[in-house]
Enzyme design. Structure first.
Site, PDB file in Angstrom:
ATOM      1  N   ASN A 166      -0.373   5.647   1.186  1.00  0.00           N
ATOM      2  CA  ASN A 166      -0.228   6.694   0.170  1.00  0.00           C
ATOM      3  C   ASN A 166      -0.352   6.139  -1.246  1.00  0.00           C
ATOM      4  O   ASN A 166      -0.860   6.811  -2.145  1.00  0.00           O
ATOM      5  CB  ASN A 166       1.110   7.398   0.333  1.00  0.00           C
ATOM      6  CG  ASN A 166       2.286   6.426   0.343  1.00  0.00           C
ATOM      7  OD1 ASN A 166       2.413   5.626   1.267  1.00  0.00           O
ATOM      8  ND2 ASN A 166       3.136   6.498  -0.661  1.00  0.00           N
TER       9      ASN A 166
ATOM     10  N   HIS B 176       0.800  -1.231   0.000  1.00  0.00           N
ATOM     11  CA  HIS B 176       0.000   0.000   0.000  1.00  0.00           C
ATOM     12  C   HIS B 176       0.832   1.281   0.000  1.00  0.00           C
ATOM     13  O   HIS B 176       0.275   2.366  -0.161  1.00  0.00           O
ATOM     14  CB  HIS B 176      -0.997  -0.011   1.169  1.00  0.00           C
ATOM     15  CG  HIS B 176      -0.380   0.209   2.526  1.00  0.00           C
ATOM     16  ND1 HIS B 176      -1.055   0.850   3.536  1.00  0.00           N
ATOM     17  CD2 HIS B 176       0.820  -0.139   3.037  1.00  0.00           C
ATOM     18  CE1 HIS B 176      -0.294   0.901   4.614  1.00  0.00           C
ATOM     19  NE2 HIS B 176       0.844   0.300   4.339  1.00  0.00           N
ATOM     20  N   HIS B 177       2.152   1.184   0.181  1.00  0.00           N
ATOM     21  CA  HIS B 177       3.015   2.370   0.068  1.00  0.00           C
ATOM     22  C   HIS B 177       3.553   2.565  -1.351  1.00  0.00           C
ATOM     23  O   HIS B 177       4.020   3.658  -1.679  1.00  0.00           O
ATOM     24  CB  HIS B 177       4.197   2.266   1.024  1.00  0.00           C
ATOM     25  CG  HIS B 177       3.843   2.418   2.465  1.00  0.00           C
ATOM     26  ND1 HIS B 177       3.049   3.431   2.943  1.00  0.00           N
ATOM     27  CD2 HIS B 177       4.171   1.663   3.552  1.00  0.00           C
ATOM     28  CE1 HIS B 177       2.902   3.305   4.256  1.00  0.00           C
ATOM     29  NE2 HIS B 177       3.571   2.236   4.646  1.00  0.00           N
ATOM     30  N   ALA B 178       3.528   1.533  -2.172  1.00  0.00           N
ATOM     31  CA  ALA B 178       4.132   1.626  -3.511  1.00  0.00           C
ATOM     32  C   ALA B 178       3.338   2.594  -4.377  1.00  0.00           C
ATOM     33  O   ALA B 178       2.143   2.415  -4.602  1.00  0.00           O
ATOM     34  CB  ALA B 178       4.176   0.242  -4.152  1.00  0.00           C
TER      35      ALA B 178
END
Length: 652
Positions: A327, A282-284
């Site tokens: 993000n 979920h940060h990629a």
């Protein structure tokens, strides 16, 4: 060291860590390493077209080479249930022009339509036949995802990288030892309907590029051919990420596992599912890996389902309870009106990873997706069950019911769990189970749980087990403490007020706030005692907050001296009875009473303006605003605007 040497070395290093159930990789990580039987289906034939080189042929069965004699499982409904007979999951069907009597009479007969029976212009499609209660819960897990590990591990075991390959193994082992899944290495299942295995596969380049750029995909792919020295150097150049020659394969499996898990639920093969996958995603972002994440697994899976099931998967809710803001997911759907992203995370005024203002409550989406992004940013660590449940009750569930999704995906990071040092929060397995239980009431129960973060092996195992038990139908345990902390309640209320402009379900029009009740009381007192009346304010650019706030004596237009009072709301104080702990009657303080009495006796006219503490914009639903610096400047501007309006319309 070439790739084969690395694979052997990696296996020798991690054999005792991963347990005896793991096999060393050979060659290009062939599927025999998954030591399980899988069943998969593709979409039925449609005009002989292909996507990504895959033929859209009729459903086929793929089994482990050691189990060639096992047939594809068939699911049946009881006779006369829903007016249909036994069908194989994934079997294409067409609409029939049958009346109700004929349907009931032929309920037990299987239907095998041909291409000629399709209505003109209709495309063959796949529907779930069995009732959700008769379907199993799915489990996606693949040993090959554990081959993504550090090339240069620390010498002390306590200093392993938090995104440890053992994370998914510990969760899988906990599920097996609890009797929820059949694995010969562990206990036999102790429940009537154990978890059904969902095969993970490698995501295709076209699927990855639904979210990421081609350059990003090519960059991650290039790591498979790099030397160990180059990969270690590359690790130091990126934000919280490491690489090895098998990282790319593991990342493709992680994304592909999320895709297949979501498709298994949407197509009706299973009622709900949990995907125990890594590396997380979920940060990629679209063009860079970060925060342990390479490909945005959840976003990719959601977009694939939207493309492959446009009718059955129109609207998607993604709930991210990882302690860090997602993000990457927010970026992927920022302008998409059909995907609602809600994130509950520690923000700490932008000082908690991934840093910056992107995770604050004022980022609500953009363009067509405005209002479809909701961040609930905790101001500090230390939040617990009561805070998360309060956020669910006050914001998440009201908005989710209003949105009415077709599919719900949980980006399930368990790093807010008790015992996780990175997260520093105190969410128990029971609370995770309650949150999952509430989300199961949406989308006809089509809920997919995809693992994200969580770095305490004991905490993530217990938390994932509690959530899986809930997916299987067990009620969550009881939670004792349900009162949120002051900072937690304030944060949720701030988000609820800010999101009201997009979600009317969050408005509390039927409730009367204390300040409104006090002003109503003051208005009645002034009207009775000094014979005052309300002056209306008709100007669009003046805030609705001034409704009922301007009063005047009936002689305000006469040729007499006029006194205008601009004042703050009533001061009130509430006492408490120390013997029983209950609130006593509130005492109100109006410092202008003496001045009003003096002016009335002197024959002067009065205009009384009660100036609210918080000013709403002209189009806001509620007058609360939590941006203090902005609020102060806005109060001054509104005061000047109102004074000019009163002068032009009532005084001059």
């Amino acid at each position: 060291m070439d790739k084969s040497d690395f694979q052997k070395t990696a296996w020798d290093t991690h054999y005792e860590t991963f347990g005896s159930g793991a096999r060393p990789p050979t060659g290009e990580l062939d599927k025999s390493a998954t030591d399980a039987v899988f069943v998969s289906s593709q979409r039925p034939e449609s005009n002989g077209s292909t996507i990504d080189g895959r033929s859209l042929a009729a459903p086929t069965t793929q089994v482990h080479p050691q189990s060639q004699q096992k047939e594809r499982p068939r699911h049946f409904l009881p006779d006369n249930a829903h007016g249909v007979g036994p069908y194989e999951i994934g079997q294409p069907i067409a609409k029939r022009k049958l009346d109700m009597d004929n349907q009931m009479e032929s309920a037990a007969a299987p239907v095998s339509p041909s291409e000629d029976e399709l209505l003109e212009g209709e495309v063959a499609w796949t529907v779930p036949i069995a009732h959700p209660k008769l379907l199993a819960t799915g489990l996606c897990y693949d040993i090959r995802m554990r081959y993504h590990s550090e090339l240069d591990p620390p010498k002390q075991r306590l200093d392993f990288h938090p995104e440890d390959p053992r994370r998914i193994y510990h969760i899988y082992r906990a599920l097996c030892q609890a009797g929820l899944y059949k694995d010969p290495q562990f206990n036999v299942p102790t429940i009537e309907r154990p978890l059904e295995r969902i095969q993970a596969r490698k995501a295709t380049a076209s699927e990855i590029c639904l979210v990421h750029t081609a350059n990003h995909y090519n960059f991650v792919a290039s790591t498979a051919a790099m030397t160990n020295e180059s990969l270690i150097h590359l690790e130091r150049m990126h934000d919280s990420i490491y690489f090895n020659p098998l990282t790319f394969s593991s990342a493709l499996l992680s994304a592909g596992g999320a895709i297949e898990t979501c498709k298994a639920v949407v197509s009706g093969r299973v009622k709900n599912a949990i995907a125990v996958i890594r590396p997380p995603g979920h940060h990629a972002e679209c063009n860079r890996p970060m925060g342990f994440c390479l490909f945005d697994n959840v976003s990719i899976a959601a977009k694939v389902c939207q493309a492959d099931y446009p009718e059955a998967c129109r609207k998607v809710l993604i709930l991210d309870w990882d302690v860090h803001h997602g993000n990457g997911i927010q970026q992927a759907f920022e302008q998409d009106p059909n995907v609602l992203y809600i994130s509950i995370h520690v923000h700490d005024d932008g000082n908690f990873y991934p840093l910056g203002p992107y995770g604050d409550h004022m980022h609500c989406g953009a363009a067509a997706g405005l209002g479809k992004n909701i961040n609930i940013p905790w101001p500090t660590k230390g939040m617990g069950d009561s805070d998360y449940l309060y956020a669910f009750q006050q914001v998440v569930m009201p908005v989710a019911y209003d949105f009415n999704p077709d599919m719900v995906i949980i980006a399930a990071g368990f790093d807010a769990a008790v015992g996780d040092q990175l997260g520093g929060c105190f969410v128990t397995p029971t609370c995770y189970a309650h949150m999952a239980h509430m989300l199961m009431s949406l989308a006809n129960g089509k809920l997919i749980v995809c693992l994200e973060g969580g770095y305490n092996l004991d905490s993530i195992s217990k938390s994932a087990l509690a959530v899986t038990r809930t997916l299987l139908g067990e009620p969550p345990d009881r939670i004792e403490k349900t009162r949120p902390t002051k900072s937690g309640a304030a944060t949720v209320d701030m988000v609820r007020v800010y999101q009201r402009r997009f979600w009317p379900c969050l408005a509390s029009d039927s409730k009367t706030s204390t300040k409104d009740a006090l002003r109503a009381y003051q208005k009645q007192q002034l009207c009775d005692e000094f014979d005052m009346m309300e002056l209306s304010v008709f100007r669009e650019r003046i805030s609705k907050s001034f409704k009922h706030q301007v009063l005047a004596t009936i002689n305000y237009a006469d040729a007499v001296p006029l006194i205008i009072f601009f004042h703050d709301p009533y001061h009130h104080q509430t006492g408490q009875d120390p013997t029983v702990g209950r609130l006593t009657d509130a005492e109100l303080y109006d410092t202008l009473t003496w001045y009003r009495e003096w002016a009335i006796k002197a024959g002067f006219a009065i205009i009384d303006v009660n100036f609210p503490n918080h000013i709403a914009n002209a189009d806001d639903i509620d007058e609360l605003n939590y941006e203090k610096d902005y609020e102060h400047a806005k109060r001054i501007a509104e005061r000047n605007e109102l004074a000019i309006y009163l002068w032009e319309n009532y005084i001059e």
